[in-house]
Motif scaffolding. Structure first.
Motif, PDB file in Angstrom:
ATOM      1  N   ARG A  19       1.039  -1.147  -0.011  1.00 60.39           N
ATOM      2  CA  ARG A  19       0.056   0.032   0.113  1.00 60.39           C
ATOM      3  C   ARG A  19       0.966   1.231   0.087  1.00 60.39           C
ATOM      4  O   ARG A  19       0.570   2.158  -0.803  1.00 60.39           O
ATOM      5  CB  ARG A  19      -0.958  -0.022   1.072  1.00 60.39           C
ATOM      6  CG  ARG A  19      -1.644   1.305   1.529  1.00 60.39           C
ATOM      7  CD  ARG A  19      -2.584   1.825   0.348  1.00 60.39           C
ATOM      8  NE  ARG A  19      -3.772   1.257   0.161  1.00 60.39           N
ATOM      9  CZ  ARG A  19      -4.500   1.231  -0.706  1.00 60.39           C
ATOM     10  NH1 ARG A  19      -4.134   2.162  -1.800  1.00 60.39           N
ATOM     11  NH2 ARG A  19      -5.606   0.776  -0.676  1.00 60.39           N
ATOM     12  N   GLU A  20       1.864   1.168   0.793  1.00 56.22           N
ATOM     13  CA  GLU A  20       2.837   2.424   0.871  1.00 56.22           C
ATOM     14  C   GLU A  20       3.680   2.500  -0.532  1.00 56.22           C
ATOM     15  O   GLU A  20       3.688   3.812  -0.975  1.00 56.22           O
ATOM     16  CB  GLU A  20       3.939   2.265   2.000  1.00 56.22           C
ATOM     17  CG  GLU A  20       3.375   2.315   3.397  1.00 56.22           C
ATOM     18  CD  GLU A  20       4.317   1.852   4.426  1.00 56.22           C
ATOM     19  OE1 GLU A  20       5.466   1.559   4.037  1.00 56.22           O
ATOM     20  OE2 GLU A  20       3.730   1.879   5.526  1.00 56.22           O
TER      21      GLU A  20
ATOM     22  N   GLU B  16       1.055   4.226  -2.928  1.00 56.24           N
ATOM     23  CA  GLU B  16       1.062   5.644  -2.745  1.00 56.24           C
ATOM     24  C   GLU B  16       2.124   6.471  -3.053  1.00 56.24           C
ATOM     25  O   GLU B  16       1.920   7.553  -3.345  1.00 56.24           O
ATOM     26  CB  GLU B  16       0.496   5.804  -1.177  1.00 56.24           C
ATOM     27  CG  GLU B  16      -0.634   5.285  -0.775  1.00 56.24           C
ATOM     28  CD  GLU B  16      -0.951   5.097   0.655  1.00 56.24           C
ATOM     29  OE1 GLU B  16      -0.048   5.746   1.434  1.00 56.24           O
ATOM     30  OE2 GLU B  16      -2.238   4.901   0.719  1.00 56.24           O
TER      31      GLU B  16
ATOM     32  N   ASP C 141      -2.402   5.855  -9.352  1.00 50.43           N
ATOM     33  CA  ASP C 141      -3.395   6.501  -8.755  1.00 50.43           C
ATOM     34  C   ASP C 141      -3.773   5.447  -7.515  1.00 50.43           C
ATOM     35  O   ASP C 141      -4.842   4.657  -7.725  1.00 50.43           O
ATOM     36  CB  ASP C 141      -4.326   6.916  -9.537  1.00 50.43           C
ATOM     37  CG  ASP C 141      -5.537   7.658  -8.948  1.00 50.43           C
ATOM     38  OD1 ASP C 141      -5.660   7.750  -7.625  1.00 50.43           O
ATOM     39  OD2 ASP C 141      -6.688   8.135  -9.487  1.00 50.43           O
ATOM     40  N   SER C 142      -3.386   5.856  -6.358  1.00 53.09           N
ATOM     41  CA  SER C 142      -3.660   4.942  -5.356  1.00 53.09           C
ATOM     42  C   SER C 142      -5.170   5.046  -4.883  1.00 53.09           C
ATOM     43  O   SER C 142      -5.470   4.035  -4.322  1.00 53.09           O
ATOM     44  CB  SER C 142      -2.809   5.469  -4.034  1.00 53.09           C
ATOM     45  OG  SER C 142      -3.275   6.725  -3.528  1.00 53.09           O
ATOM     46  N   SER C 143      -5.992   6.057  -5.270  1.00 48.88           N
ATOM     47  CA  SER C 143      -7.238   5.955  -4.919  1.00 48.88           C
ATOM     48  C   SER C 143      -8.267   4.931  -5.745  1.00 48.88           C
ATOM     49  O   SER C 143      -9.258   4.694  -5.485  1.00 48.88           O
ATOM     50  CB  SER C 143      -7.880   7.443  -5.303  1.00 48.88           C
ATOM     51  OG  SER C 143      -7.835   7.629  -6.626  1.00 48.88           O
TER      52      SER C 143
ATOM     53  N   ASP D 200      -8.378  -1.501  -0.178  1.00 48.23           N
ATOM     54  CA  ASP D 200      -7.290  -2.167   0.600  1.00 48.23           C
ATOM     55  C   ASP D 200      -7.696  -3.756   0.121  1.00 48.23           C
ATOM     56  O   ASP D 200      -6.719  -4.656   0.384  1.00 48.23           O
ATOM     57  CB  ASP D 200      -7.827  -1.962   2.002  1.00 48.23           C
ATOM     58  CG  ASP D 200      -7.371  -0.725   2.533  1.00 48.23           C
ATOM     59  OD1 ASP D 200      -6.561   0.104   1.855  1.00 48.23           O
ATOM     60  OD2 ASP D 200      -7.635  -0.105   3.679  1.00 48.23           O
TER      61      ASP D 200
END
Length: 273
Positions: A15-16, A19, A25-27, A31
């Motif tokens: 996840r890190e 981002e 685009d992490s959005s 999860d």
């Protein structure tokens, strides 16, 4: 299914990295998406490939205008049933193995409708994305893997799908979608079809190549059509849609509710085994 400490640690790290990655685009990654990629990476002990999968998945969704919802998935599947009647035979859950099983009839495709860049192949690839989402609707199903049943009787590459066309499917989706494969069984294979499979498998993910089995025989009747198209194609389609709808709703409910920082969601919608 409870996540292990290793899986949680790797998912948080991934996840890190997502981002921090300038290309991503992490959005666009829930999860649940992140954990799915992490689970597959842990299974294959291949952590370096995770970001490549994430980048390719983002590119795929943009290229094919993917709307991640059960409604969009069902709409695409119904379109494919009109375009290629009888191609999608069955979608079910195997309570013994705890995995999803899909049966298809490859001879019901038409090469003329699968021209590269055309609407036919775009619809087929989009449908396989949504079916992949359905077959990985919870963490347990991700780990247990997919089971494919493929009817090959009467299949002729020049009529029903060429090596180049199936290569497009592999390049655009199969090579990067985060999945674990259980078995890929081909039924009623003759020498021509076996050669066809040997050619297209080199475009497929390495873990999938090892699970390909040819020469299978149906449990009932001469073909998988005899097994699943009962009592009619129309009834089979209704059963298929109903089963996929349940799995897609489970997938997107879990996608919306899972929070990685909590390690486990308060209520996780899993298939009863």
């Amino acid at each position: 299914m409870d996540l292990t400490d290793e899986e949680i640690e790797w998912a948080n790290t991934l996840r890190e990295e997502i981002e921090a990655d300038g290309e991503l685009d992490s959005s666009r990654f829930s999860d649940f998406d992140v954990v799915q990629i992490a689970l597959v990476s842990v299974e294959f002990n291949d952590y370096s490939d995770a970001l490549r999968r994430a980048r390719s998945l983002q590119q795929f969704k943009k290229k094919y205008d993917i709307e991640d919802s059960a409604k969009a998935g069902l709409r695409a599947i119904k379109d494919l049933m009109v375009l290629f009647p009888g191609h999608l035979l069955s979608f079910s859950f195997d309570p013994v193995g705890g995995r999803y099983v899909i049966a298809i009839d490859r001879a019901q495709l038409r090469a003329s409708e699968l021209e590269l860049g055309g609407q036919g192949i775009r619809t087929l690839i989009k449908v396989w994305y949504y079916l992949a989402q359905a077959m990985t609707c919870d963490f347990d199903s991700i780990i247990r893997g997919w089971w494919f049943l493929v009817e090959s009787k009467d299949f002729v590459p020049s009529k029903h799908g060429t090596v180049t066309q199936f290569r497009q499917i592999a390049v655009d989706l199969a090579l990067f979608y985060p999945a674990i494969f259980y078995k890929y069984c081909h039924y009623n294979t003759d020498s021509t079809y076996t050669l066809f499979v040997s050619m297209i498998k080199w475009f497929m993910p390495i873990p999938l190549r090892e699970k390909i089995i040819t020469g299978c025989k149906p449990p009932m009747g001469e073909t998988l059509r005899d097994t699943f198209l009962q009592p009619s194609l129309e009834v089979s389609n209704v059963k298929f849609i109903d089963a996929v709808q349940q799995a897609l709703h489970r997938r997107y409910n879990n996608d919306a509710s899972f929070v990685l920082s909590e390690a486990q969601p308060v209520e996780f919608d899993e298939q009863d085994v």
